[in-house]
Design a protein around this motif. Structure first.
Motif: not given
Length: 227
Positions: A115-125, A180-189
């Motif tokens: 569910a958290a990953r779905v929220r993340t991809v929707l936030r990015r989109a 750094q890129l994983l944390s900033a763009v994907w929201g997790y490390a």
């Protein structure tokens, strides 16, 4: 099944217990959920219901998840796709990202994390309301409209590719580590693995061609250079 406040998520999964658990947690998170177990039916459902995101099992019988994602992207449908795979094989997961998936999870997974990953991809989109345009080298991004150009030619990017390019060109000349890129763009490390960053950078370079400003910094990560 009807959609809830956050929109409709299509879950494509042929293991009923996993599909039911994923659907339960997504509904708790405010999403409407429609479940399909068959690949061809799922592709028809994507076109009919136009979900806000698709949770897509790679290992479906018949038309598998990779084929579904390829068909969506070939038709110009860039709905966020989160792959779920039972295969503990990095190449399978990377192939999914290369054909336009936004993220992946490996079974067994936490339904809360799904569910958290779905929220993340929707936030990015969904983009950002700020009116911003960034240029670096031959690449340009318009954050408001979520459009990108290589030179004078507009290019089509997944939501993840767009956010990665935007983050790089927002920090011209700055060397950014993969973590750094994983944390900033994907929201997790570390959960995604730094190889995920390398695959997305490779895809960006392929789409930007000679206009790519992205430089590899050996042993560290990447930087976007103006010239």
């Amino acid at each position: 099944m009807g959609s809830a406040g956050r929109g409709l998520v299509l879950v494509v999964e042929d293991e009923a217990a996993i599909a039911e658990l994923a659907a339960m947690y997504l509904r708790r998170d405010g999403f409407g959920v429609h479940v399909e177990a068959d690949g061809a039916a799922a592709l028809a459902t994507v076109r009919r219901l136009k979900p806000v995101a698709v949770v897509l099992d790679i290992g479906l019988s018949g038309m598998d998840g990779i084929e579904i994602c390829k068909a969506m992207r070939a038709a110009g449908d860039w709905t966020p796709v989160l792959f779920v795979t039972a295969r503990d094989d990095e190449l399978d997961r990377l192939l999914g990202l290369e054909i336009g998936a936004d993220d992946y999870l490996t079974k067994p997974f936490s339904p809360r994390e799904l569910a958290a990953r779905v929220r993340t991809v929707l936030r990015r989109a969904s983009g950002t309301p700020a009116s911003e345009t960034f240029e670096c080298g031959g690449a340009r991004v318009d954050v408001t409209s979520r459009r990108a150009w290589a030179g004078d030619a507009e290019i089509t990017l997944t939501s993840t590719e767009f956010d990665l390019l935007t983050y790089l060109v927002r920090h011209p000349g700055r060397v950014l580590s993969r973590d750094q890129l994983l944390s900033a763009v994907w929201g997790y490390a570390a959960a995604a693995g730094t190889r995920t960053v390398d695959v997305h950078v490779a895809q960006l370079r392929a789409k930007l061609g000679v206009h790519s400003p992205i430089r590899t910094v050996r042993g560290i990560g990447y930087a976007a250079d103006a010239g």
